[in-house]
Every structure is written in C-alpha cells, then in structure tokens.
Design a protein around this motif. Structure first.
Motif, short mmCIF file in Angstrom:
data_model
loop_
_atom_site.label_atom_id
_atom_site.label_comp_id
_atom_site.label_asym_id
_atom_site.label_seq_id
_atom_site.Cartn_x
_atom_site.Cartn_y
_atom_site.Cartn_z
N ASN A 93 0.80 -1.16 0.02
CA ASN A 93 -0.01 0.16 0.01
C ASN A 93 0.90 1.11 0.03
N CYS A 94 1.95 1.04 -0.50
CA CYS A 94 3.03 2.38 -0.35
C CYS A 94 3.76 2.38 -1.90
N LEU A 95 4.26 3.62 -2.19
CA LEU A 95 4.70 3.81 -3.65
C LEU A 95 6.08 4.38 -3.08
N SER A 96 7.28 3.98 -4.11
CA SER A 96 8.40 4.53 -3.95
C SER A 96 8.82 5.06 -5.05
N TYR A 97 9.65 6.04 -5.15
CA TYR A 97 10.34 6.53 -6.22
C TYR A 97 11.20 7.40 -5.88
N THR A 98 12.32 7.80 -6.88
CA THR A 98 13.57 8.63 -6.46
C THR A 98 13.41 10.04 -7.24
N VAL A 99 14.20 11.03 -6.53
CA VAL A 99 13.91 12.28 -7.07
C VAL A 99 15.48 12.86 -7.26
N GLY A 100 16.06 13.24 -8.38
CA GLY A 100 17.23 13.75 -8.61
C GLY A 100 17.67 14.86 -7.97
N SER A 101 18.85 15.11 -7.96
CA SER A 101 19.23 16.65 -7.48
C SER A 101 19.06 17.58 -8.19
N ALA A 102 18.97 18.92 -7.71
CA ALA A 102 18.54 20.10 -8.49
C ALA A 102 19.12 21.39 -7.55
N VAL A 154 1.95 15.02 -4.33
CA VAL A 154 2.32 14.82 -5.64
C VAL A 154 3.82 14.80 -5.83
N PRO A 155 4.31 13.82 -6.59
CA PRO A 155 5.75 13.79 -6.77
C PRO A 155 6.31 15.06 -7.29
N ASP A 156 7.47 15.35 -6.87
CA ASP A 156 8.10 16.50 -7.26
C ASP A 156 8.59 16.66 -8.58
N ASP A 157 9.06 17.67 -9.40
CA ASP A 157 9.63 17.68 -10.65
C ASP A 157 10.93 16.84 -10.65
N ALA A 161 9.54 7.32 -12.21
CA ALA A 161 7.89 6.69 -12.14
C ALA A 161 7.74 6.02 -10.74
N PRO A 162 6.71 6.29 -10.18
CA PRO A 162 6.50 5.43 -8.69
C PRO A 162 6.27 3.98 -8.92
N VAL A 163 6.92 3.28 -8.11
CA VAL A 163 6.71 2.00 -8.14
C VAL A 163 5.92 1.39 -6.93
N HIS A 164 5.15 0.37 -7.00
CA HIS A 164 4.37 -0.16 -6.10
C HIS A 164 5.22 -1.25 -5.14
N GLY A 165 5.07 -1.12 -3.92
CA GLY A 165 5.76 -2.17 -2.88
C GLY A 165 5.10 -3.56 -3.12
#
Length: 436
Positions: A93-102, A154-157, A161-165
């Motif tokens: 019931n969780c989503l995971s994703y990465t956000v690059g540096s900026a 909402v995912p940041d810029d 893509a989010p991935v289901h656990g």
C-alpha cells in the motif's frame, strides 16, 4: 489495498521532498509549523538516530493524531530519505520513487503510504510495524523527513516513475499508551541519522613548465575518496579549495568555480553544497609565466570547513611547482608531494586529459567532475600528480600524498573566509544533472 491516484485535492509537499533539509534544523522533536493545526494532523516526537554503523537497520515508528474536529476517511504517511539510507522492504500500500538532485537540493528517495481506514479525532495512531531503513556504506549525515497528510502528495519535478511495493500491506493501529502531541505540533518532522563513518577529502598539485612569457595550462584537483558522501548542515557547504599561484606567475583565465581573493590566490567551490563519495573536480587555469623565480612554488589547500569525518590530513595540501627554462628548480624537479620520488609524480607535455572510472559528469568551462572513482592522471604543460595511494587505485579518486609541509603562505585567508561566507564561490551555475 490499491493506491489512489492523486485527485483534485492533491497537495504538493512544500520545500520539495527533501528541500526541507535546508529549512528544518536538526532536532528530535518536530517544530511548530504554521499549517500544522490547519491540516488536523500532528506527529508525535521522533527521536534522532545516533552512532549508527554502516549496514545497520533502523526501525522508524512515527505516531500521529487527528487534532481536527471530524474523523478522516484516510491518511498518507510520507518518508523522504537521503541517499545514504535505503528501504529494506516496501509495503504493497506504498509507492516508492527517487528524485534527482537540482540546484541546492541533493537527490533522495521518497516513500508514500496510503492508509484507507477511518482516523478518529484525539486518538494516537501508528503503522502496525516499523518502516525499516538501512544505513549504506556511504552514509554519514543522513535525514528522514516524515510527513502525515490528509491528501495524497504529488511527486516533485524530476521524480522517477513511482513503483508499488511488494511486501505485506500495512495498516494503522491505535497506540493508547502514547502521549497525544501537544497543541500546535507540526505534521512534518526532520529526523537526523548520524552514522559513524569517514570521508577522505584530498587535493592534488601540479607543475608549471615553460619559458618566460609563455601562457600554460594549470590543472589542480579536489576529490572525495570516500567511503562516505558528505551532506553539510543547512546553510553550510561541505568544502572549498584554496589555490595560490607561484611567485612570478599570473592567472590569465580562471576556472569558473574560482574567485580571486587577493594577489594570485583563489577560492574554488565544489559545485554543490554536498560532496558525493568518489567524486572529483579539476580546476583549470590559464597561467602566464611572467618571470623566472628560482624555487617559486604555489599551493592547493582544503578550505577551513570543519572535517571531523576526515582522518587523513597528509593529502589536505599539495604543491604547485614552477620550472622556467634556464632556471634551476631547487625544489627537486617539480615534485608535488612530500615523501614521493623527485620528479616522479608528474608528467608534462601533450594535451590535457582526465581518465576516470565509473560515472562521469561535466563541470563548467574547464572544471571536470567525475563520480564513481577517479584513477587517472591529468597531463599538460601544467599537470596534476598521479591519483594513487600506496600503489593501489582500487578506491578511485585517491590523490597522491602531496603535503606541502607545516608552513603555508596564507595571505588573503581572511578574504577567503569572507568570500566563501558570502556565497561568492556559489556564483557558478549549479549543474542541472540528476544524481542517484
């Protein structure tokens, strides 16, 4: 249970998923936030993790309370995790994703868990089992930003893509023994994770060679040999480098990350406030050989930032030697290191080149950043020393032990402090690339 797609009421997390590192001071208890009570949700106290060893697992069990006047149909718990930490298992019931540096924000991982169940007012809740994080080999000064919300973030810029656990789903349980958060408690908190680890910051020197009137290329290097990356406290920078040219020379063109601090001394930034493990940067100058000064030498030094994680001091300074045609070099043939064979640490001639191992990135106008380990040499009319330690290049990014000795010319040191403190070193444009 399925994860809901963000609807019209979706709210973007403020300060970015981990821009909060630059906004929230390290603390055990959540700070008071202006929008905390308005959301009707408040986090309980979350203690920091201290003296953590790489490889250790960290259980995170946040509690929260609905401080509003009506029950909520569902809530979301979000965890923003710096790159020295990893999730060991992600519930379904969780989503995971990465956000690059900026710009001024390093890359991070994001985990968002949806709890589709009623949350009554005045009751303390927590996930039925902890979220487990693992301290990686590169971990040092880490953070986890925990947020509870009544709408889907909402995912940041720049987010992947989010991935289901795939692990067993989590549900909320009541915690009657836990204290209700005080009035005005925030819905977001920064949790510090301090890891017992080291990072070896080091610099490499060079030799300038030619005849009076020549303009030659000088390349000097900064590197972090790891194993840890270094994320400084908010408003601070992990490192800067001081470059002092030898007497009898002058800079015709300087690296875009370097600022003059008086005479022929320069303060050079690293491109971002943090420094990744096995990352290096080459600073490139065009230098005119104005006159022959026997025995003239310059220096490359780490700046004045505190480095309690760096236990290797012999590579914090390096020499820039000068060999002008018709003048005897009394420093021993341009060696850039103490204890190394004379004249054996550098090469001359040819065109400048940088050899690296692992991922590479490009700095600005002459500066070169390499991530993943640097094992090569840079050569030209002015050259950096061999990037080796004890004959092994397995770690990558290790610069030659080129200590300049205990006595260093520090003219303009006060000016350097002013320049770096005022952020002039940061004037160069930050790289826009994304990092792990």
């Amino acid at each position: 249970m399925p994860f809901s797609s963000p609807g019209p009421r979706a709210v973007r997390q403020t300060a970015g998923a981990f821009g909060a590192v630059a906004l929230i001071a390290l603390c055990a208890a959540p700070a008071v936030a202006a929008d905390g009570p308005a959301t009707g949700l408040a986090l309980g106290t979350i203690a920091p993790f201290d003296k953590v060893k790489p490889g250790s697992e960290l259980p995170l069990s946040p509690t929260f309370t609905n401080t509003g006047t009506a029950a909520l149909d569902k809530v979301w718990l979000s965890y923003s995790v710096t790159r020295g930490l990893a999730q060991t298992a992600v519930p379904s019931n969780c989503l995971s994703y990465t956000v690059g540096s900026a710009d001024e924000e390093p890359g991070h991982a994001q985990l968002v868990c949806e709890f589709d169940q009623p949350v009554q007012t005045g009751v303390v809740y927590a996930p039925e089992r902890p979220l487990t994080l693992k301290a990686l080999d590169r971990a040092l000064y880490e953070h986890v930003q925990v947020t509870v919300d009544s709408s889907a973030p909402v995912p940041d810029d720049g987010a992947a893509a989010p991935v289901h656990g795939t692990a067993a789903a989590l549900k909320l349980v009541e915690r009657p023994d836990e204290k209700t958060p005080p009035a005005g408690a925030a819905s977001s908190a920064d949790v510090a994770v301090n890891v017992v680890n080291t990072a070896d910051f080091q610099v490499g020197g060079a030799q300038l060679k030619g005849k009076v009137g020549d303009t030659v290329t000088l390349r000097v290097k900064f590197a972090n040999a790891g194993p840890a990356w270094v994320l400084p406290q908010p408003g601070q920078r992990a490192a800067h480098v001081l470059v002092t040219l030898p007497e009898g020379t002058s800079a015709v063109r300087t690296d875009t990350l370097c600022t003059n601090t008086g005479a022929e001394s320069y303060a050079c930034g690293t491109g971002t406030p943090w420094v990744n493990e096995h990352e290096s940067r080459t600073y490139t100058f065009k230098v005119k050989l104005d006159k022959a000064v026997p025995g003239a030498r310059g220096y490359v030094e780490l700046g004045s930032e505190a480095r309690p994680f760096d236990h290797v001091k012999k590579n914090d300074t390096a020499r820039i030697t000068l060999a002008v045609s018709g003048v005897t070099d009394t420093t021993g043939g341009g060696s850039t290191g103490d204890g190394g064979s004379k004249g054996g640490g550098d090469s001359t001639g040819g065109t400048g080149s940088t050899t690296s191992t692992g991922g590479t990135g490009t700095g600005t106008d002459g500066g070169t950043t390499t991530t993943g380990g640097t094992t090569g040499t840079t050569s030209g009319t002015g050259t950096t020393g061999d990037l080796t330690t004890g004959g092994s290049d397995s770690t990558g990014g290790n610069l030659a032990a080129t200590g300049a000795g205990p006595a260093l010319p520090l003219a303009g040191a006060a000016a350097v402090a002013v320049v770096v403190g005022a952020g002039v070193v940061v004037a160069a444009r930050r790289r826009g690339g994304r990092e792990d």
